[in-house]
Write a protein that holds these residues in place. Structure first.
Motif, mmCIF file in Angstrom:
data_model
loop_
_atom_site.group_PDB
_atom_site.id
_atom_site.type_symbol
_atom_site.label_atom_id
_atom_site.label_comp_id
_atom_site.label_asym_id
_atom_site.label_seq_id
_atom_site.Cartn_x
_atom_site.Cartn_y
_atom_site.Cartn_z
ATOM 1 N N VAL A 74 16.997 46.051 -75.388
ATOM 2 C CA VAL A 74 16.611 46.434 -74.275
ATOM 3 C C VAL A 74 16.530 45.194 -73.208
ATOM 4 O O VAL A 74 16.203 44.056 -73.603
ATOM 5 N N PHE A 75 17.018 45.563 -72.057
ATOM 6 C CA PHE A 75 17.368 44.444 -71.237
ATOM 7 C C PHE A 75 16.512 44.787 -69.937
ATOM 8 O O PHE A 75 16.666 46.063 -69.526
ATOM 9 N N ALA A 76 15.578 43.942 -69.199
ATOM 10 C CA ALA A 76 14.979 43.979 -68.025
ATOM 11 C C ALA A 76 13.895 45.024 -68.162
ATOM 12 O O ALA A 76 13.970 46.212 -67.616
ATOM 13 N N HIS A 77 12.716 44.821 -68.802
ATOM 14 C CA HIS A 77 11.577 45.858 -68.879
ATOM 15 C C HIS A 77 10.767 45.549 -67.854
ATOM 16 O O HIS A 77 10.411 44.140 -67.821
ATOM 17 N N SER A 78 10.177 46.327 -67.122
ATOM 18 C CA SER A 78 8.899 46.218 -66.214
ATOM 19 C C SER A 78 8.088 47.257 -66.265
ATOM 20 O O SER A 78 8.543 48.458 -66.335
ATOM 21 N N ASP A 79 6.844 47.003 -65.995
ATOM 22 C CA ASP A 79 5.827 47.996 -66.089
ATOM 23 C C ASP A 79 4.601 47.527 -65.115
ATOM 24 O O ASP A 79 4.431 46.260 -64.893
ATOM 25 N N SER A 80 4.046 48.847 -64.407
ATOM 26 C CA SER A 80 2.660 48.401 -63.720
ATOM 27 C C SER A 80 1.973 49.606 -63.818
ATOM 28 O O SER A 80 2.242 50.728 -64.140
ATOM 29 N N THR A 81 0.575 48.965 -63.507
ATOM 30 C CA THR A 81 -0.324 50.324 -63.803
ATOM 31 C C THR A 81 -1.399 49.960 -62.665
ATOM 32 O O THR A 81 -2.037 48.763 -62.541
ATOM 33 N N GLY A 89 -2.094 60.377 -61.581
ATOM 34 C CA GLY A 89 -2.053 60.111 -60.121
ATOM 35 C C GLY A 89 -3.114 60.128 -59.372
ATOM 36 O O GLY A 89 -2.939 59.810 -58.002
ATOM 37 N N THR A 90 -4.343 60.356 -59.916
ATOM 38 C CA THR A 90 -5.763 60.156 -59.272
ATOM 39 C C THR A 90 -6.551 59.249 -59.751
ATOM 40 O O THR A 90 -6.933 58.627 -58.917
ATOM 41 N N THR A 91 -6.796 59.129 -60.900
ATOM 42 C CA THR A 91 -7.718 58.386 -61.588
ATOM 43 C C THR A 91 -6.862 57.290 -62.058
ATOM 44 O O THR A 91 -7.344 55.918 -62.222
ATOM 45 N N SER A 92 -5.485 57.201 -62.620
ATOM 46 C CA SER A 92 -4.556 56.154 -62.908
ATOM 47 C C SER A 92 -3.172 56.464 -62.734
ATOM 48 O O SER A 92 -2.843 57.827 -62.762
ATOM 49 N N LEU A 93 -2.131 55.411 -62.560
ATOM 50 C CA LEU A 93 -0.934 55.830 -62.782
ATOM 51 C C LEU A 93 -0.019 54.601 -63.183
ATOM 52 O O LEU A 93 -0.446 53.573 -62.842
ATOM 53 N N SER A 94 0.756 54.878 -64.360
ATOM 54 C CA SER A 94 1.550 53.745 -64.729
ATOM 55 C C SER A 94 3.180 54.000 -64.810
ATOM 56 O O SER A 94 3.671 55.323 -65.067
ATOM 57 N N LEU A 95 3.899 53.150 -64.307
ATOM 58 C CA LEU A 95 5.458 53.219 -64.316
ATOM 59 C C LEU A 95 5.977 52.077 -65.377
ATOM 60 O O LEU A 95 5.582 51.006 -65.307
ATOM 61 N N SER A 96 6.928 52.712 -66.163
ATOM 62 C CA SER A 96 7.566 51.701 -66.980
ATOM 63 C C SER A 96 8.944 51.934 -66.894
ATOM 64 O O SER A 96 9.476 53.014 -66.894
ATOM 65 N N ASN A 117 18.286 52.872 -66.596
ATOM 66 C CA ASN A 117 17.033 53.177 -65.733
ATOM 67 C C ASN A 117 16.203 53.981 -66.510
ATOM 68 O O ASN A 117 15.831 55.115 -66.126
ATOM 69 N N GLU A 118 15.881 53.712 -67.713
ATOM 70 C CA GLU A 118 14.853 54.663 -68.618
ATOM 71 C C GLU A 118 13.353 54.322 -67.920
ATOM 72 O O GLU A 118 12.875 53.320 -68.061
ATOM 73 N N ARG A 119 13.124 55.468 -67.555
ATOM 74 C CA ARG A 119 11.729 55.200 -66.938
ATOM 75 C C ARG A 119 10.648 56.349 -67.531
ATOM 76 O O ARG A 119 10.923 57.454 -67.894
ATOM 77 N N THR A 120 9.397 55.848 -67.428
ATOM 78 C CA THR A 120 8.204 56.669 -67.808
ATOM 79 C C THR A 120 7.345 56.531 -67.070
ATOM 80 O O THR A 120 6.659 55.413 -66.792
ATOM 81 N N LEU A 121 6.668 57.671 -66.551
ATOM 82 C CA LEU A 121 5.696 57.743 -65.664
ATOM 83 C C LEU A 121 4.368 58.471 -66.438
ATOM 84 O O LEU A 121 4.519 59.535 -66.976
#
Length: 272
Positions: free
Chosen positions: A260-267, A234-241, A226-230
């Motif tokens: 790496v298994f199962a990478h997801s990201d959104s912005t 949080g106001t003008t942009s936000l990304s989670l990987s 569950n390697e996560r990068t935020l």
């Protein structure tokens, strides 16, 4: 072979639909991005064999301004030989962006079934063995873009966006509280490195769970679940990987690996 299939009732679609029931949909001064990538395996058995596998059924897009949905499915995958080999069951990826007048959502979801990765040296000694019934990750960013000149949230914002993870008008989440890590599932995951099994692997690991392999006598290796990068303010942009499983190995003169298994990201980006 066309590997793109329709899949009704997916987890990501259900989440977006639930949000859309509450918040009206319309145009925004923003963009959304989302990517789901199933596999990234690079193993070099030095001087003997290599296994280089990039995502096989990815879904994703960058900087969408209109509602966008992509999904991909591959029924099975098999690659490699006797020394280095990877096989899986179904690989499924989803990526979606729904802009709204008062609320928007971008999310990616990826799932791997029946994963079996193995690496042995020329004498048959085990180097890497990884099996799992299911490996899955989901990354979701939600919220709204502030009107020009607005510097802070109102009391109603605090009522609507109650997550402790939310420090602005944009916040990250998914199936539940992101602090619990329940956007990653590792069902039946078993890992052995250099012939040494890794015990007590959690099925729902908290964010950035680092396994101390040195304590097991395994040198030159790192394992993060569950390697996560935020990123973003949080106001003008936000990304989670999110990477469900990230294994790196470097044994001098023998093998290097980055898996790496199962990478997801959104912005969500309000600066467009």
């Amino acid at each position: 072979m066309d590997r793109h299939h329709s899949r009704d009732g997916g987890r990501l679609t259900a989440l977006v639909a639930a949000c859309s029931m509450v918040f009206a949909v319309g145009a925004h001064a923003e963009t959304g991005s989302a990517n789901a990538k199933d596999i990234s395996v690079h193993i070099n058995l030095l001087g003997v064999a290599q296994l280089d596998i990039d995502p096989q059924a990815p879904a994703g897009f960058q900087n969408a301004v209109d509602a966008t949905y992509q999904q991909n499915l591959l029924p099975s995958f098999d690659s490699g030989g006797t020394l280095l080999h990877l096989s899986t069951g179904t690989l499924t990826s989803e990526a979606q962006y729904v802009p709204g007048v008062s609320f928007s959502i971008a999310g990616a979801d990826v799932e791997l079934q029946n994963v079996d990765l193995s690496a042995v040296d020329v004498l048959g000694n085990p180097l890497i063995a990884l099996t799992a019934d299911l490996i899955r990750s989901q990354s979701v960013v939600m919220g709204y873009c502030l009107p020009a000149g607005r510097q802070q949230r109102t009391a109603i914002d605090d009522i609507m966006f109650f997550s402790s993870f939310d420090n602005g008008n944009l916040f990250a989440g998914g199936d539940g509280n992101p602090a619990t890590g329940d956007d990653v599932s590792l069902n039946g995951l078993g890992i052995s490195i250099l012939g040494i099994p890794v015990p007590n692997i959690p099925a729902v690991p908290p964010p950035n769970t680092s396994i101390d392999l040195g304590q097991l006598g395994i040198a030159g290796a790192t394992l993060i679940l569950n390697e996560r990068t935020l990123s973003g303010d949080g106001t003008t942009s936000l990304s989670l990987s999110t990477n469900a499983v990230h294994l790196a190995l470097n044994v001098a003169g023998l093998v290097t690996a980055d898996v790496v298994f199962a990478h997801s990201d959104s912005t969500l980006d309000c600066t467009q």
